[in-house]
Design a protein around this motif. Structure first.
Motif, short mmCIF file in Angstrom:
data_model
loop_
_atom_site.label_atom_id
_atom_site.label_comp_id
_atom_site.label_asym_id
_atom_site.label_seq_id
_atom_site.Cartn_x
_atom_site.Cartn_y
_atom_site.Cartn_z
N THR A 152 -18.03 -45.93 74.98
CA THR A 152 -16.72 -45.34 75.26
C THR A 152 -15.82 -45.44 74.04
O THR A 152 -15.69 -46.51 73.44
N GLU A 153 -15.21 -44.32 73.70
CA GLU A 153 -14.31 -44.26 72.54
C GLU A 153 -12.89 -44.01 73.04
O GLU A 153 -12.69 -43.17 73.92
N LEU A 154 -11.93 -44.74 72.51
CA LEU A 154 -10.52 -44.45 72.78
C LEU A 154 -9.96 -43.76 71.54
O LEU A 154 -10.30 -44.15 70.42
N GLU A 169 -10.97 -36.63 75.66
CA GLU A 169 -10.68 -36.03 74.35
C GLU A 169 -11.90 -35.27 73.85
O GLU A 169 -11.79 -34.12 73.43
N HIS A 170 -13.06 -35.95 73.87
CA HIS A 170 -14.29 -35.24 73.50
C HIS A 170 -15.52 -35.92 74.08
O HIS A 170 -15.46 -37.06 74.54
N ILE A 171 -16.61 -35.18 74.05
CA ILE A 171 -17.92 -35.72 74.38
C ILE A 171 -18.71 -35.69 73.08
O ILE A 171 -18.80 -34.64 72.42
N ILE A 219 -16.19 -30.74 72.29
CA ILE A 219 -17.54 -31.25 72.08
C ILE A 219 -17.61 -31.62 70.60
O ILE A 219 -17.19 -30.85 69.74
N GLU A 220 -18.09 -32.83 70.34
CA GLU A 220 -18.23 -33.31 68.96
C GLU A 220 -19.72 -33.49 68.68
O GLU A 220 -20.35 -34.39 69.24
N LEU A 221 -20.28 -32.62 67.85
CA LEU A 221 -21.68 -32.82 67.43
C LEU A 221 -21.68 -33.79 66.27
O LEU A 221 -20.81 -33.71 65.37
N HIS A 254 -24.06 -39.07 73.37
CA HIS A 254 -23.93 -40.38 72.71
C HIS A 254 -22.72 -41.17 73.19
O HIS A 254 -22.82 -42.37 73.41
N HIS A 255 -21.57 -40.51 73.33
CA HIS A 255 -20.38 -41.24 73.80
C HIS A 255 -19.38 -40.33 74.49
O HIS A 255 -19.44 -39.11 74.36
N LEU A 256 -18.48 -40.99 75.22
CA LEU A 256 -17.40 -40.31 75.93
C LEU A 256 -16.09 -40.84 75.34
O LEU A 256 -15.91 -42.05 75.24
CO LIG Z 1 -16.34 -39.44 68.81
#
Ligand SMILES: [Co+2]
Ligand SMILES: C[C@@H](C(=O)O)C(=O)SCCNC(=O)CCNC(=O)[C@H](O)C(C)(C)COP(=O)(O)OP(=O)(O)OC[C@H]1O[C@@H](n2cnc3c(N)ncnc32)[C@H](O)[C@@H]1OP(=O)(O)O
Length: 136
Positions: free
Chosen positions: A128-130, A7-9, A54-56, A78-80
């Motif tokens: 890790t984010e869901l 979904e994003h990095i 991409i999420e800053l 920071h997370h995936l």
């Molecule tokens: Co996020």
């Protein structure tokens, strides 16, 4: 688990405006949204790259997760985040398989998504984010 795509990095930055400029002016990507997520103590900026974002993330408070991360490690990845269906079911499966959950139940993230984090100490070092879009 049933993962659909990345979904994003998530990338921790010190200064959202300065880093946004790099993504726009050097990489040539378009920022399509800026949103504060008070629950996570962050301000976010989003860029679409193909099907992935991409999420800053800039911290709005020093004691937030991004503030603490930058203090210890500096700026960087920071997370995936993975897009899933039935986020509660995925969390239950991860827990059942021995993964340490940061969030036992989903919280509200950016863009109206339901989100939950898995602890990096039980995912071989990657926070890790869901994410689930329940409005779809
Ligand atoms: Co996020
Ligand atoms: C807006 C939203 C959205 O997408 O919609 C978002 O993404 S919000 C994105 C921001 N929100 C979040 O990250 C929420 C979930 N995060 C958290 O709950 C926290 O940041 C934790 C990941 C539990 C870490 O917090 P804690 O206070 O325990 O920090 P700590 O420095 O003591 O870290 C404990 C251990 O985890 C490691 N660690 C910390 N952050 C890490 C990261 N991002 N990736 C990989 N490892 C990490 C540390 O190096 C340390 O390992 P050693 O002991 O070996 O040194």
């Amino acid at each position: 688990m049933d993962i659909k795509k990345i979904e994003h990095i998530g990338i921790a930055v010190k200064d959202l405006e300065a880093s946004k400029k790099y993504y726009e002016e050097v990489l040539g990507l378009e920022c399509y949204a800026v949103e504060e997520v008070a629950d996570q103590k962050v301000k976010t900026a989003f860029f679409m790259v193909g099907e992935t974002k991409i999420e800053l993330l800039e911290s709005t408070q020093p004691d937030g997760p991004i503030g603490k991360f930058i203090e210890k490690k500096g700026e960087g990845i920071h997370h995936l985040a993975f897009a899933v269906n039935n986020i509660e079911g995925q969390l239950a499966e991860a827990k059942e398989k021995g993964v340490r959950l940061i969030d036992e139940t989903p919280r509200s993230g950016a863009e109206g998504l339901d989100i939950a984090f898995l602890h990096p100490k039980s995912t071989h070092g990657v926070l890790t984010e869901l994410c689930e879009d329940k409005n779809k």
